[in-house]
Design a protein around this motif. Structure first.
Motif, PDB file in Angstrom:
ATOM      1  N   VAL A  62     -12.182 -37.425  -1.181  1.00 12.72           N
ATOM      2  CA  VAL A  62     -12.505 -38.841  -1.407  1.00 12.72           C
ATOM      3  C   VAL A  62     -13.611 -38.959  -2.453  1.00 12.72           C
ATOM      4  N   ARG A  63     -14.660 -38.143  -2.320  1.00  7.54           N
ATOM      5  CA  ARG A  63     -15.749 -38.171  -3.310  1.00  7.54           C
ATOM      6  C   ARG A  63     -15.222 -37.843  -4.699  1.00  7.54           C
ATOM      7  N   TYR A  64     -14.385 -36.815  -4.774  1.00  9.10           N
ATOM      8  CA  TYR A  64     -13.820 -36.407  -6.056  1.00  9.10           C
ATOM      9  C   TYR A  64     -12.972 -37.528  -6.663  1.00  9.10           C
ATOM     10  N   LEU A  65     -12.081 -38.112  -5.859  1.00  8.48           N
ATOM     11  CA  LEU A  65     -11.204 -39.170  -6.371  1.00  8.48           C
ATOM     12  C   LEU A  65     -11.999 -40.382  -6.834  1.00  8.48           C
ATOM     13  N   ARG A  66     -12.999 -40.779  -6.070  1.00  7.59           N
ATOM     14  CA  ARG A  66     -13.819 -41.929  -6.479  1.00  7.59           C
ATOM     15  C   ARG A  66     -14.504 -41.662  -7.814  1.00  7.59           C
ATOM     16  N   LYS A  67     -15.015 -40.455  -7.977  1.00  2.53           N
ATOM     17  CA  LYS A  67     -15.704 -40.104  -9.222  1.00  2.53           C
ATOM     18  C   LYS A  67     -14.727 -40.068 -10.393  1.00  2.53           C
ATOM     19  N   ILE A  68     -13.607 -39.379 -10.217  1.00  3.72           N
ATOM     20  CA  ILE A  68     -12.664 -39.187 -11.313  1.00  3.72           C
ATOM     21  C   ILE A  68     -11.979 -40.495 -11.711  1.00  3.72           C
ATOM     22  N   LEU A  69     -11.687 -41.364 -10.733  1.00  8.96           N
ATOM     23  CA  LEU A  69     -11.029 -42.636 -11.056  1.00  8.96           C
ATOM     24  C   LEU A  69     -11.908 -43.520 -11.936  1.00  8.96           C
ATOM     25  N   GLU A  70     -13.224 -43.399 -11.798  1.00 11.84           N
ATOM     26  CA  GLU A  70     -14.137 -44.157 -12.665  1.00 11.84           C
ATOM     27  C   GLU A  70     -14.137 -43.615 -14.085  1.00 11.84           C
ATOM     28  N   GLU A  71     -13.938 -42.309 -14.236  1.00 11.19           N
ATOM     29  CA  GLU A  71     -14.041 -41.662 -15.538  1.00 11.19           C
ATOM     30  C   GLU A  71     -12.749 -41.696 -16.353  1.00 11.19           C
ATOM     31  N   LEU A  72     -11.615 -41.798 -15.677  1.00 13.44           N
ATOM     32  CA  LEU A  72     -10.327 -41.711 -16.359  1.00 13.44           C
ATOM     33  C   LEU A  72     -10.029 -42.933 -17.205  1.00 13.44           C
ATOM     34  N   LYS A  73      -9.363 -42.705 -18.326  1.00 14.01           N
ATOM     35  CA  LYS A  73      -8.920 -43.791 -19.208  1.00 14.01           C
ATOM     36  C   LYS A  73      -7.399 -43.845 -19.149  1.00 14.01           C
ATOM     37  N   ILE A  74      -6.877 -45.011 -18.768  1.00 13.95           N
ATOM     38  CA  ILE A  74      -5.426 -45.195 -18.666  1.00 13.95           C
ATOM     39  C   ILE A  74      -4.858 -45.385 -20.071  1.00 13.95           C
ATOM     40  N   VAL A  75      -3.798 -44.619 -20.357  1.00 15.08           N
ATOM     41  CA  VAL A  75      -3.129 -44.726 -21.650  1.00 15.08           C
ATOM     42  C   VAL A  75      -1.728 -45.261 -21.403  1.00 15.08           C
ATOM     43  N   ASP A  76      -1.443 -46.436 -21.953  1.00 18.02           N
ATOM     44  CA  ASP A  76      -0.125 -47.051 -21.832  1.00 18.02           C
ATOM     45  C   ASP A  76       0.688 -46.805 -23.100  1.00 18.02           C
ATOM     46  N   TYR A  77       1.986 -46.948 -22.959  1.00 16.64           N
ATOM     47  CA  TYR A  77       2.893 -46.810 -24.093  1.00 16.64           C
ATOM     48  C   TYR A  77       2.637 -47.904 -25.124  1.00 16.64           C
ATOM     49  N   GLY A  78       2.713 -47.527 -26.374  1.00 16.86           N
ATOM     50  CA  GLY A  78       2.618 -48.499 -27.473  1.00 16.86           C
ATOM     51  C   GLY A  78       3.773 -48.266 -28.435  1.00 16.86           C
ATOM     52  N   PRO A  79       4.346 -49.334 -28.987  1.00 14.87           N
ATOM     53  CA  PRO A  79       5.505 -49.173 -29.884  1.00 14.87           C
ATOM     54  C   PRO A  79       5.224 -48.276 -31.093  1.00 14.87           C
ATOM     55  N   GLN A  80       3.965 -48.179 -31.498  1.00 22.13           N
ATOM     56  CA  GLN A  80       3.614 -47.348 -32.649  1.00 22.13           C
ATOM     57  C   GLN A  80       3.789 -45.845 -32.354  1.00 22.13           C
ATOM     58  N   GLN A  81       3.951 -45.481 -31.077  1.00 18.26           N
ATOM     59  CA  GLN A  81       4.152 -44.082 -30.701  1.00 18.26           C
ATOM     60  C   GLN A  81       5.577 -43.614 -30.950  1.00 18.26           C
ATOM     61  N   GLU A  82       6.509 -44.531 -31.038  1.00 16.15           N
ATOM     62  CA  GLU A  82       7.929 -44.198 -31.140  1.00 16.15           C
ATOM     63  C   GLU A  82       8.189 -43.227 -32.291  1.00 16.15           C
ATOM     64  N   GLY A  83       8.969 -42.185 -32.002  1.00 18.25           N
ATOM     65  CA  GLY A  83       9.366 -41.225 -33.025  1.00 18.25           C
ATOM     66  C   GLY A  83       8.453 -40.018 -33.138  1.00 18.25           C
ATOM     67  N   LYS A  84       7.291 -40.056 -32.537  1.00 16.82           N
ATOM     68  CA  LYS A  84       6.358 -38.929 -32.569  1.00 16.82           C
ATOM     69  C   LYS A  84       5.896 -38.610 -31.155  1.00 16.82           C
ATOM     70  N   VAL A  85       5.406 -37.402 -30.961  1.00 17.50           N
ATOM     71  CA  VAL A  85       4.942 -36.964 -29.649  1.00 17.50           C
ATOM     72  C   VAL A  85       3.472 -37.332 -29.480  1.00 17.50           C
ATOM     73  N   PHE A  86       3.211 -38.132 -28.460  1.00 18.61           N
ATOM     74  CA  PHE A  86       1.848 -38.489 -28.082  1.00 18.61           C
ATOM     75  C   PHE A  86       1.740 -38.422 -26.564  1.00 18.61           C
ATOM     76  N   PHE A  87       0.591 -38.761 -26.050  1.00 22.63           N
ATOM     77  CA  PHE A  87       0.336 -38.750 -24.612  1.00 22.63           C
ATOM     78  C   PHE A  87       1.363 -39.626 -23.900  1.00 22.63           C
ATOM     79  N   GLY A  88       1.938 -39.111 -22.819  1.00 26.12           N
ATOM     80  CA  GLY A  88       2.914 -39.857 -22.031  1.00 26.12           C
ATOM     81  C   GLY A  88       4.361 -39.639 -22.437  1.00 26.12           C
ATOM     82  N   ALA A  89       4.595 -38.869 -23.496  1.00 29.48           N
ATOM     83  CA  ALA A  89       5.960 -38.649 -23.988  1.00 29.48           C
ATOM     84  C   ALA A  89       6.702 -37.628 -23.136  1.00 29.48           C
TER      85      ALA A  89
END
Length: 158
Positions: A62-89
Motif C-alpha cells: 500500500v505504501r509503495y502504490l501510494r508513492k508510485i501513483l503520485e510519481e507516475l505520468k499517464i501517457v495517452d495515445y495521440g494521433p501524431q504517434q501513428e506510423g512510428k513506435v512510441f510508448f503504448g504501441a
C-alpha cells in the motif's frame, strides 16, 4: 532508474489493486490478527504469525502504490504517434529465422504477470522507439546482436 511513465489502463489497474488491498484485504487480515491474538499464546499461534506477516506485506505494498501513483505520468495515445513506435504501441517484429515477437511497450510497473508487455527501459523496447514499419531493429543481447524487422505497429485508442 525506472522510467516513470504508465498507460492509462495500467494506472487504473494499480489504483484498483490499491483499493482492494486497503478496503478489502487489510480489514479482513486485521480481523484475523485480532481473532488469533484473542486465543492467547501468540508465540506458537500460526494464525497470528501468518496474518501478522500478511498485514506487513499489505502495508508495504500500500505504501509503495501510494508513492508510485503520485510519481507516475499517464501517457495517452495521440494521433501524431501513428506510423512510428512510441510508448503504448503494440509492436510486431520478425527476423530472418521466421521468429515473430509481439509486445506492447509499457511502463516498468505494468509488466508483472504479462508476457506480452515489455518495459520501455528494456533493450528491445529502446531499440524500437521512433522506428517505422519495415525498419531494422538491432538489439544487443548477452549472446550478441540480434536483428529484427518491424512488421506492424498498432495503438489502443481510448
Amino acid at each position: 532508474m525506472k522510467t516513470k511513465l504508465i498507460t492509462r489502463a495500467g494506472y487504473v489497474l494499480l489504483q484498483q489493486e490499491l483499493n482492494k488491498l486497503w478496503r478489502e484485504d487489510r480489514p479482513e487480515t486485521t480481523r484475523k490478527v485480532s481473532w488469533a491474538a484473542s486465543l492467547g499464546d501468540r508465540s506458537e499461534n500460526a494464525d497470528y504469525q501468518y496474518n501478522k506477516k500478511r498485514l506487513r506485506e499489505i502495508d508495504r505494498r500500500v505504501r509503495y502504490l501510494r508513492k508510485i501513483l503520485e510519481e507516475l505520468k499517464i501517457v495517452d495515445y495521440g494521433p501524431q504517434q501513428e506510423g512510428k513506435v512510441f510508448f503504448g504501441a503494440w509492436v510486431s517484429l520478425n527476423n530472418d529465422d521466421d521468429e515473430t515477437l509481439r509486445f506492447r511497450i509499457v511502463g516498468p510497473e505494468e509488466i508483472y504477470g504479462r508476457n506480452d508487455f515489455s518495459s520501455i527501459d528494456s533493450p528491445i523496447s529502446r531499440a524500437c522507439l521512433k522506428k517505422s514499419v519495415d525498419d531494422e531493429v538491432v538489439v544487443k543481447t548477452p549472446t550478441g546482436e540480434k536483428i529484427w524487422y518491424i512488421s506492424d505497429i498498432q495503438y489502443e485508442q481510448s
